[in-house]
Design an enzyme around this catalytic site. Sequence first.
Site, short mmCIF file in Angstrom:
data_model
loop_
_atom_site.label_atom_id
_atom_site.label_comp_id
_atom_site.label_asym_id
_atom_site.label_seq_id
_atom_site.Cartn_x
_atom_site.Cartn_y
_atom_site.Cartn_z
N HIS A 184 0.85 -1.19 0.00
CA HIS A 184 0.00 0.00 0.00
C HIS A 184 0.88 1.23 0.00
O HIS A 184 2.00 1.21 0.53
CB HIS A 184 -0.92 0.00 1.23
CG HIS A 184 -1.99 1.05 1.19
ND1 HIS A 184 -1.78 2.32 1.68
CD2 HIS A 184 -3.25 1.02 0.70
CE1 HIS A 184 -2.89 3.03 1.52
NE2 HIS A 184 -3.78 2.27 0.92
N ASP A 206 -7.92 -4.49 -0.48
CA ASP A 206 -8.34 -5.14 -1.73
C ASP A 206 -8.08 -6.63 -1.72
O ASP A 206 -8.72 -7.39 -2.45
CB ASP A 206 -7.61 -4.51 -2.92
CG ASP A 206 -7.97 -3.06 -3.13
OD1 ASP A 206 -9.17 -2.75 -3.05
OD2 ASP A 206 -7.07 -2.23 -3.36
#
Length: 452
Positions: free
Chosen positions: A329, A388
């Site tokens: 991320h 996700d």
Amino acid sequence: MNDYNSEERILSELTRMTQNSLIKPELYSKYAVKRGLRDLDGRGVLVGLTEIGEVHSYILDEGEIVPVPGRLIYRGYDIADLVKGFTADDRYGFEEVVYLLLFGRLPDPDVQKDFQQLLGNYQRLPEDFARDMILKAPSKDIMNTLARSVLALYSFDDNPDDTSLENVLKQCMRLIACFPSLAVYGFQAFSHYHGNQSLYIHSPRADLSIAENVLSMLRPDSKYTKLEATLLDLALVLHAEHGGGNNSSFVTHVVTSTGTDTYSAMAAAIGALKGPRHGGANIKVVQMFEDMKDKLMNWDDDEEIENYLTQILSKDAFDRSGLIYGIGHAVYSISDPRAVILKEYVAQLAQEKGLEAEFQLYSAVERLAPKVIAKSNKMYKAVSANVDFYSGFVYRMLNIPDEMFTPIFAIARIAGWSAHRIEEIVNAGKIIRPAYKSVAPRRKYVSMIDRT
């Protein structure tokens, strides 16, 4: 034929156009330009202040960045505490989080009841809107349908350009309430006209939560279990806001700063979220795992899993992008709090659906991928699973079609966008206009007759 030759001639200029648009990478360093508004260490360049959301992933110790477990904070409240609060009461939490993001405080029971009733009243679309604006022009991309529908709602508003706080708040609440219908009807139109499937148009129900309505409108029989609705509600809560620096929320600030209407600002945010670098990553995670399940002989063999992940990094497997989707991320390093929270409930749904083996495969990849990436020396910081990684698995278990993955993200994030739009209006800042330095050489004008 002449039209074709003209088009061919112009398109043949593509190579020259590319050369004239290419900027030498070393110039970004020379002029200290922060590409992507990010520092070399990955931190975002500070461009604004907000009271809406906070993403916390590190501390500074004597000037050095020290990664810490990630935290996501809505209006000062840790997301983990908010989730514990509404799950302990066995109730859905998204509408409460929407209120918190918009008004900056947690609602009491009476206010929450009034707010949910108001959202329920706002759910219905204008008469014949679904037929004329969605069914008559079905798109193959539901985010396109969503953006187009939001812009079309401008025409049904008596005061669309009124940017007073009261009017903008009403507009935002109406959009939050009707986003599920716009997205689901867009999918049903796509499924029918482009997929030759039966057309189902269920009206939203004011007595259901937003999560329940999404499932009810999507499914032919409108049936769902409590756990299914709880998982979707949780996913909406975790996607509702992520600080002002994420791309689509920043777009909301930028467009709002021009003084434009709510519908234009939200359509722009949808356009930003539509990009696969922002809102479409969970689809790639699911596709990666489908390929992985097909290629692996033994889902319980760590060595075989590591070999597959290594092949992904070397661009020899899956889509040959070199990316292990769902791992890493831009902000979080040690952990993404959204993934941590979601994983606990994913295990429950996987058991209900008889997909424990697939869940264990996800868990193994979550454990092994950071090690594989570390071995390849392709990272400047620790990496972990992001939201996700598990959200796509959740949507698949809920039988939500892939085309709806990013629209569901939008159904959640409209809450954050609305809060950021209101914050920009309240603070009445200047139009957001960062600087770009031109590095093009100066040239003398050449008359038409002398050009070759």
